[in-house]
Design an enzyme around this catalytic site. Structure first.
Site, PDB file in Angstrom:
ATOM      1  N   ASN A 157      15.143  -3.915   9.246  1.00  0.00           N
ATOM      2  CA  ASN A 157      15.516  -5.071  10.129  1.00  0.00           C
ATOM      3  C   ASN A 157      15.889  -6.190   9.059  1.00  0.00           C
ATOM      4  OD1 ASN A 157      15.207  -6.883  12.302  1.00  0.00           O
ATOM      5  ND2 ASN A 157      13.362  -7.476  11.558  1.00  0.00           N
ATOM      6  N   LYS A 172       6.256   1.724  26.816  1.00  0.00           N
ATOM      7  CA  LYS A 172       7.103   1.551  25.607  1.00  0.00           C
ATOM      8  C   LYS A 172       7.755   2.871  25.231  1.00  0.00           C
ATOM      9  CE  LYS A 172       6.251  -1.465  22.197  1.00  0.00           C
ATOM     10  NZ  LYS A 172       7.269  -2.541  22.041  1.00  0.00           N
ATOM     11  N   HIS A 183      15.471 -10.422   8.625  1.00  0.00           N
ATOM     12  CA  HIS A 183      14.798 -11.640   9.325  1.00  0.00           C
ATOM     13  C   HIS A 183      15.251 -12.782   8.513  1.00  0.00           C
ATOM     14  CE1 HIS A 183      11.593 -13.534  11.532  1.00  0.00           C
ATOM     15  NE2 HIS A 183      11.270 -14.080  10.316  1.00  0.00           N
ATOM     16  N   GLY A 240      25.107 -11.052  18.146  1.00  0.00           N
ATOM     17  CA  GLY A 240      25.809  -9.984  17.551  1.00  0.00           C
ATOM     18  C   GLY A 240      26.545 -10.261  16.134  1.00  0.00           C
ATOM     19  N   SER A 241      26.287 -11.368  15.713  1.00  0.00           N
ATOM     20  CA  SER A 241      27.204 -11.924  14.647  1.00  0.00           C
ATOM     21  C   SER A 241      26.670 -10.727  13.387  1.00  0.00           C
ATOM     22  CB  SER A 241      26.752 -13.390  14.036  1.00  0.00           C
ATOM     23  OG  SER A 241      25.627 -13.405  13.471  1.00  0.00           O
ATOM     24  N   ASN A 242      25.392 -10.419  13.202  1.00  0.00           N
ATOM     25  CA  ASN A 242      25.190  -9.501  12.116  1.00  0.00           C
ATOM     26  C   ASN A 242      25.731  -8.058  12.544  1.00  0.00           C
ATOM     27  OD1 ASN A 242      23.408 -10.463  10.013  1.00  0.00           O
ATOM     28  ND2 ASN A 242      22.577 -11.349  11.705  1.00  0.00           N
ATOM     29  N   MET A 270      14.693  -7.782  19.732  1.00  0.00           N
ATOM     30  CA  MET A 270      13.345  -8.622  19.841  1.00  0.00           C
ATOM     31  C   MET A 270      12.264  -8.065  20.705  1.00  0.00           C
ATOM     32  SD  MET A 270      14.855 -11.465  19.003  1.00  0.00           S
ATOM     33  CE  MET A 270      13.812 -12.814  19.211  1.00  0.00           C
ATOM     34  N   ARG A 271      12.194  -6.771  20.289  1.00  0.00           N
ATOM     35  CA  ARG A 271      10.825  -5.928  20.649  1.00  0.00           C
ATOM     36  C   ARG A 271      10.583  -5.254  19.498  1.00  0.00           C
ATOM     37  NH1 ARG A 271      10.224  -5.058  25.590  1.00  0.00           N
ATOM     38  NH2 ARG A 271      11.590  -6.401  26.769  1.00  0.00           N
ATOM     39  N   LEU A 272       8.941  -5.137  19.386  1.00  0.00           N
ATOM     40  CA  LEU A 272       8.177  -4.482  18.431  1.00  0.00           C
ATOM     41  C   LEU A 272       8.506  -3.136  18.669  1.00  0.00           C
ATOM     42  CD1 LEU A 272       4.884  -6.102  18.201  1.00  0.00           C
ATOM     43  CD2 LEU A 272       6.980  -6.268  16.508  1.00  0.00           C
TER      44      LEU A 272
HETATM   45  C1  GRF Z   1      19.569 -13.035  12.951  1.00  0.00           C
HETATM   46  O1  GRF Z   1      19.245 -14.286  12.493  1.00  0.00           O
HETATM   47  C2  GRF Z   1      18.744 -12.000  12.445  1.00  0.00           C
HETATM   48  O2  GRF Z   1      17.776 -12.411  11.170  1.00  0.00           O
HETATM   49  C3  GRF Z   1      17.383 -12.111  13.342  1.00  0.00           C
HETATM   50  O3  GRF Z   1      18.015 -12.096  14.743  1.00  0.00           O
HETATM   51  C4  GRF Z   1      19.392 -12.905  14.475  1.00  0.00           C
HETATM   52  C5  GRF Z   1      20.357 -12.125  15.029  1.00  0.00           C
HETATM   53  O4  GRF Z   1      21.767 -12.800  15.225  1.00  0.00           O
HETATM   54  N1  GRF Z   1      16.644 -10.863  13.523  1.00  0.00           N
HETATM   55  P1  GRF Z   1      23.271 -12.080  15.547  1.00  0.00           P
HETATM   56  O5  GRF Z   1      22.711 -11.763  16.876  1.00  0.00           O
HETATM   57  O6  GRF Z   1      23.049 -11.161  14.622  1.00  0.00           O
HETATM   58  O7  GRF Z   1      24.029 -13.398  15.616  1.00  0.00           O
END
Ligand code: GRF
Length: 187
Positions: A106, A64, A108, A14-16, A89-91
């Site tokens: 999203n 789903k 990435h 959850g750092s983002n 982590m899911r489509l």
């Molecule tokens: C990030 O690197 C993001 O780009 C990817 O999953 C990771 C999530 O990291 N989709 P965090 O949980 O936000 O640290």
């Protein structure tokens, strides 16, 4: 003035998510965390911010469409307009995609279309490329395939390890994602 409401979908550290929550200039209120990994560290972070969470195990549902319909119902009750994926982590299936068309984004950790899917940082490192980076894109039904909104390059140095590269990529992510959200929502 009331801000637009948003949900973050995340299932990792959850750092983002935290970078968004800590940005006072974010032009939306994040009011809900959706997480498909019970016990993921991001859940505690959300609770510390007093956020409502929807935590589920896909195995508990028939398919789903069933769990996505439940998510849609929760988000509609919240009055949520935007969804930001950050390590979910899911489509996504058509239930969510149709209900929030053009409103799901999203992040990435590579320069897409290179290195989609899991462990993008490790994939780039092992491939020996000299430049990788971060992509923010709209979400479609594919794996990291939706239209690209923004990208930022990150160089890979001779003495990098996967960990050091990962740290620099995350620094970029934490700056780029909130900035893209600002641009998108101010349009
Ligand atoms: C990030 O690197 C993001 O780009 C990817 O999953 C990771 C999530 O990291 N989709 P965090 O949980 O936000 O640290």
């Amino acid at each position: 003035m009331n801000k637009v409401k948003a949900a973050v979908f995340a299932s990792g550290t959850g750092s983002n998510f935290q970078a968004m929550m800590e940005d006072p200039a974010l032009p939306c209120d994040i009011v809900r965390l959706v997480c498909d990994k019970p016990g993921a560290p991001v859940i505690g972070k959300a609770e510390n911010y007093g956020l409502n969470t929807f935590v589920f195990s896909a195995n508990d549902y028939e398919n789903k469409a069933t769990y996505e319909q439940e998510i849609v119902d929760v988000l509609r009750q919240d009055g949520i307009e935007w969804i930001f994926l950050a390590g979910y982590m899911r489509l996504l299936g058509e239930t969510l995609l149709n209900q929030f068309e053009g409103k799901i984004v999203n992040i990435h950790p590579s320069l897409l279309p290179a290195f989609p899917g899991k462990d993008a940082v490790g994939q780039a490192y092992r491939a020996g490329v000299k430049v990788t980076g971060v992509t923010v894109h709209f979400v479609d039904e594919g794996m990291d395939t939706g239209p690209i909104i923004a990208q930022e390059a990150v160089r890979i140095y001779e003495n990098d390890t996967v960990d050091s590269l990962h740290r620099r990529i995350q620094e970029v992510e934490h700056r780029l994602y909130p900035n893209v959200i600002k641009e998108l929502l101010q349009k």
